[in-house]
Design a protein around this motif. Structure first.
Motif, PDB file in Angstrom:
ATOM      1  N   GLU A  49       0.826  -1.208   0.000  1.00  0.00           N
ATOM      2  CA  GLU A  49       0.000   0.000   0.000  1.00  0.00           C
ATOM      3  C   GLU A  49       0.862   1.262   0.000  1.00  0.00           C
ATOM      4  O   GLU A  49       0.568   2.232  -0.689  1.00  0.00           O
ATOM      5  N   ARG A  50       1.935   1.245   0.751  1.00  0.00           N
ATOM      6  CA  ARG A  50       2.813   2.417   0.837  1.00  0.00           C
ATOM      7  C   ARG A  50       3.464   2.728  -0.511  1.00  0.00           C
ATOM      8  O   ARG A  50       3.510   3.881  -0.938  1.00  0.00           O
ATOM      9  N   VAL A  51       3.957   1.708  -1.188  1.00  0.00           N
ATOM     10  CA  VAL A  51       4.608   1.905  -2.486  1.00  0.00           C
ATOM     11  C   VAL A  51       3.601   2.381  -3.523  1.00  0.00           C
ATOM     12  O   VAL A  51       3.886   3.283  -4.315  1.00  0.00           O
ATOM     13  N   LEU A  52       2.404   1.794  -3.507  1.00  0.00           N
ATOM     14  CA  LEU A  52       1.385   2.204  -4.468  1.00  0.00           C
ATOM     15  C   LEU A  52       0.937   3.639  -4.233  1.00  0.00           C
ATOM     16  O   LEU A  52       0.710   4.389  -5.188  1.00  0.00           O
ATOM     17  N   ARG A  53       0.814   4.054  -2.982  1.00  0.00           N
ATOM     18  CA  ARG A  53       0.452   5.444  -2.687  1.00  0.00           C
ATOM     19  C   ARG A  53       1.551   6.388  -3.152  1.00  0.00           C
ATOM     20  O   ARG A  53       1.266   7.464  -3.685  1.00  0.00           O
ATOM     21  N   LEU A  54       2.799   6.011  -2.954  1.00  0.00           N
ATOM     22  CA  LEU A  54       3.919   6.837  -3.400  1.00  0.00           C
ATOM     23  C   LEU A  54       3.911   6.981  -4.920  1.00  0.00           C
ATOM     24  O   LEU A  54       4.075   8.085  -5.449  1.00  0.00           O
ATOM     25  N   ALA A  55       3.699   5.879  -5.626  1.00  0.00           N
ATOM     26  CA  ALA A  55       3.662   5.926  -7.089  1.00  0.00           C
ATOM     27  C   ALA A  55       2.484   6.751  -7.583  1.00  0.00           C
ATOM     28  O   ALA A  55       2.624   7.567  -8.507  1.00  0.00           O
ATOM     29  N   ALA A  56       1.324   6.575  -6.970  1.00  0.00           N
ATOM     30  CA  ALA A  56       0.151   7.358  -7.365  1.00  0.00           C
ATOM     31  C   ALA A  56       0.386   8.841  -7.098  1.00  0.00           C
ATOM     32  O   ALA A  56       0.014   9.693  -7.915  1.00  0.00           O
ATOM     33  N   GLY A  57       1.015   9.157  -5.995  1.00  0.00           N
ATOM     34  CA  GLY A  57       1.337  10.552  -5.693  1.00  0.00           C
ATOM     35  C   GLY A  57       2.303  11.143  -6.696  1.00  0.00           C
ATOM     36  O   GLY A  57       2.140  12.285  -7.139  1.00  0.00           O
ATOM     37  N   LEU A  58       3.299  10.363  -7.087  1.00  0.00           N
ATOM     38  CA  LEU A  58       4.269  10.830  -8.080  1.00  0.00           C
ATOM     39  C   LEU A  58       3.597  11.085  -9.423  1.00  0.00           C
ATOM     40  O   LEU A  58       3.841  12.101 -10.073  1.00  0.00           O
ATOM     41  N   VAL A  59       2.727  10.177  -9.826  1.00  0.00           N
ATOM     42  CA  VAL A  59       2.002  10.358 -11.089  1.00  0.00           C
ATOM     43  C   VAL A  59       1.108  11.596 -11.013  1.00  0.00           C
ATOM     44  O   VAL A  59       1.029  12.379 -11.971  1.00  0.00           O
ATOM     45  N   LEU A  60       0.456  11.814  -9.872  1.00  0.00           N
ATOM     46  CA  LEU A  60      -0.392  12.990  -9.699  1.00  0.00           C
ATOM     47  C   LEU A  60       0.438  14.275  -9.767  1.00  0.00           C
ATOM     48  O   LEU A  60       0.043  15.240 -10.438  1.00  0.00           O
ATOM     49  N   VAL A  61       1.582  14.287  -9.102  1.00  0.00           N
ATOM     50  CA  VAL A  61       2.451  15.467  -9.124  1.00  0.00           C
ATOM     51  C   VAL A  61       2.931  15.750 -10.546  1.00  0.00           C
ATOM     52  O   VAL A  61       2.936  16.900 -10.997  1.00  0.00           O
ATOM     53  N   VAL A  62       3.323  14.714 -11.267  1.00  0.00           N
ATOM     54  CA  VAL A  62       3.757  14.894 -12.654  1.00  0.00           C
ATOM     55  C   VAL A  62       2.617  15.451 -13.497  1.00  0.00           C
ATOM     56  O   VAL A  62       2.815  16.341 -14.336  1.00  0.00           O
ATOM     57  N   GLY A  63       1.403  14.967 -13.274  1.00  0.00           N
ATOM     58  CA  GLY A  63       0.248  15.489 -14.002  1.00  0.00           C
ATOM     59  C   GLY A  63       0.025  16.969 -13.733  1.00  0.00           C
ATOM     60  O   GLY A  63      -0.270  17.741 -14.652  1.00  0.00           O
ATOM     61  N   VAL A  64       0.189  17.374 -12.480  1.00  0.00           N
ATOM     62  CA  VAL A  64       0.049  18.794 -12.132  1.00  0.00           C
ATOM     63  C   VAL A  64       1.151  19.609 -12.805  1.00  0.00           C
ATOM     64  O   VAL A  64       0.900  20.697 -13.340  1.00  0.00           O
ATOM     65  N   PHE A  65       2.378  19.104 -12.792  1.00  0.00           N
ATOM     66  CA  PHE A  65       3.484  19.793 -13.464  1.00  0.00           C
ATOM     67  C   PHE A  65       3.199  19.941 -14.955  1.00  0.00           C
ATOM     68  O   PHE A  65       3.434  20.992 -15.545  1.00  0.00           O
ATOM     69  N   ASP A  66       2.697  18.868 -15.566  1.00  0.00           N
ATOM     70  CA  ASP A  66       2.378  18.923 -16.999  1.00  0.00           C
ATOM     71  C   ASP A  66       1.276  19.931 -17.273  1.00  0.00           C
ATOM     72  O   ASP A  66       1.342  20.684 -18.250  1.00  0.00           O
ATOM     73  N   LEU A  67       0.268  19.957 -16.423  1.00  0.00           N
ATOM     74  CA  LEU A  67      -0.813  20.923 -16.587  1.00  0.00           C
ATOM     75  C   LEU A  67      -0.274  22.345 -16.479  1.00  0.00           C
ATOM     76  O   LEU A  67      -0.635  23.221 -17.268  1.00  0.00           O
ATOM     77  N   TYR A  68       0.603  22.571 -15.525  1.00  0.00           N
ATOM     78  CA  TYR A  68       1.232  23.887 -15.377  1.00  0.00           C
ATOM     79  C   TYR A  68       1.992  24.256 -16.650  1.00  0.00           C
ATOM     80  O   TYR A  68       1.904  25.394 -17.120  1.00  0.00           O
ATOM     81  N   ALA A  69       2.739  23.309 -17.192  1.00  0.00           N
ATOM     82  CA  ALA A  69       3.527  23.585 -18.400  1.00  0.00           C
ATOM     83  C   ALA A  69       2.619  23.924 -19.584  1.00  0.00           C
ATOM     84  O   ALA A  69       2.927  24.795 -20.390  1.00  0.00           O
ATOM     85  N   VAL A  70       1.492  23.253 -19.697  1.00  0.00           N
ATOM     86  CA  VAL A  70       0.564  23.505 -20.806  1.00  0.00           C
ATOM     87  C   VAL A  70      -0.111  24.859 -20.640  1.00  0.00           C
ATOM     88  O   VAL A  70      -0.232  25.638 -21.589  1.00  0.00           O
ATOM     89  N   VAL A  71      -0.548  25.177 -19.414  1.00  0.00           N
ATOM     90  CA  VAL A  71      -1.273  26.419 -19.172  1.00  0.00           C
ATOM     91  C   VAL A  71      -0.354  27.634 -19.344  1.00  0.00           C
ATOM     92  O   VAL A  71      -0.778  28.660 -19.866  1.00  0.00           O
ATOM     93  N   THR A  72       0.883  27.523 -18.942  1.00  0.00           N
ATOM     94  CA  THR A  72       1.804  28.664 -19.008  1.00  0.00           C
ATOM     95  C   THR A  72       2.533  28.750 -20.344  1.00  0.00           C
ATOM     96  O   THR A  72       3.365  29.619 -20.532  1.00  0.00           O
ATOM     97  N   ARG A  73       2.249  27.888 -21.252  1.00  0.00           N
ATOM     98  CA  ARG A  73       2.930  27.868 -22.560  1.00  0.00           C
ATOM     99  C   ARG A  73       2.584  29.069 -23.358  1.00  0.00           C
ATOM    100  O   ARG A  73       1.632  29.589 -23.616  1.00  0.00           O
TER     101      ARG A  73
END
Length: 101
Positions: A77-101
């Motif tokens: 459970e701990r590893v899966l939560r960490l991976a899901a959090g990382l994917v979520l953070v990357v998604g937010v970063f990508d959204l930021y990059a698209v919006v500020t483009r």
């Protein structure tokens, strides 16, 4: 009678699934790096952070597999939560990059 469990190809499939996830994260990190080159230090920094975290995940997953641990070590459970959090953070970063483009 206790018979040893035959994992079959499950560890290999688990490793391949983790590697696909990490490759997607690395690709996102590289795209953030490319989009931030010469325009924004924030995007460049985010790209570096995402790429380093993804490569660290790759190393950790490979180490677990090579040690011969049960695939459940990667599915805790701990590893899966960490991976899901990382994917979520990357998604937010990508959204930021698209919006500020």
């Amino acid at each position: 009678m206790n018979t040893p469990r035959d994992p079959g190809l499950q560890p290999e499939r688990t490793l391949l699934a983790w590697r696909r996830t990490v490759l997607g994260l690395v690709a996102n990190g590289i795209l953030l790096l490319a989009s931030g080159h010469g325009t924004s230090d924030i995007r460049l920094g985010l790209g570096i952070v995402v790429t380093v975290l993804a490569l660290a995940c790759w190393v950790a997953v490979t180490a677990v597999y090579r040690r011969g641990l049960e695939p459940s070590a990667l599915g805790s459970e701990r590893v899966l939560r960490l991976a899901a959090g990382l994917v979520l953070v990357v998604g937010v970063f990508d959204l930021y990059a698209v919006v500020t483009r």
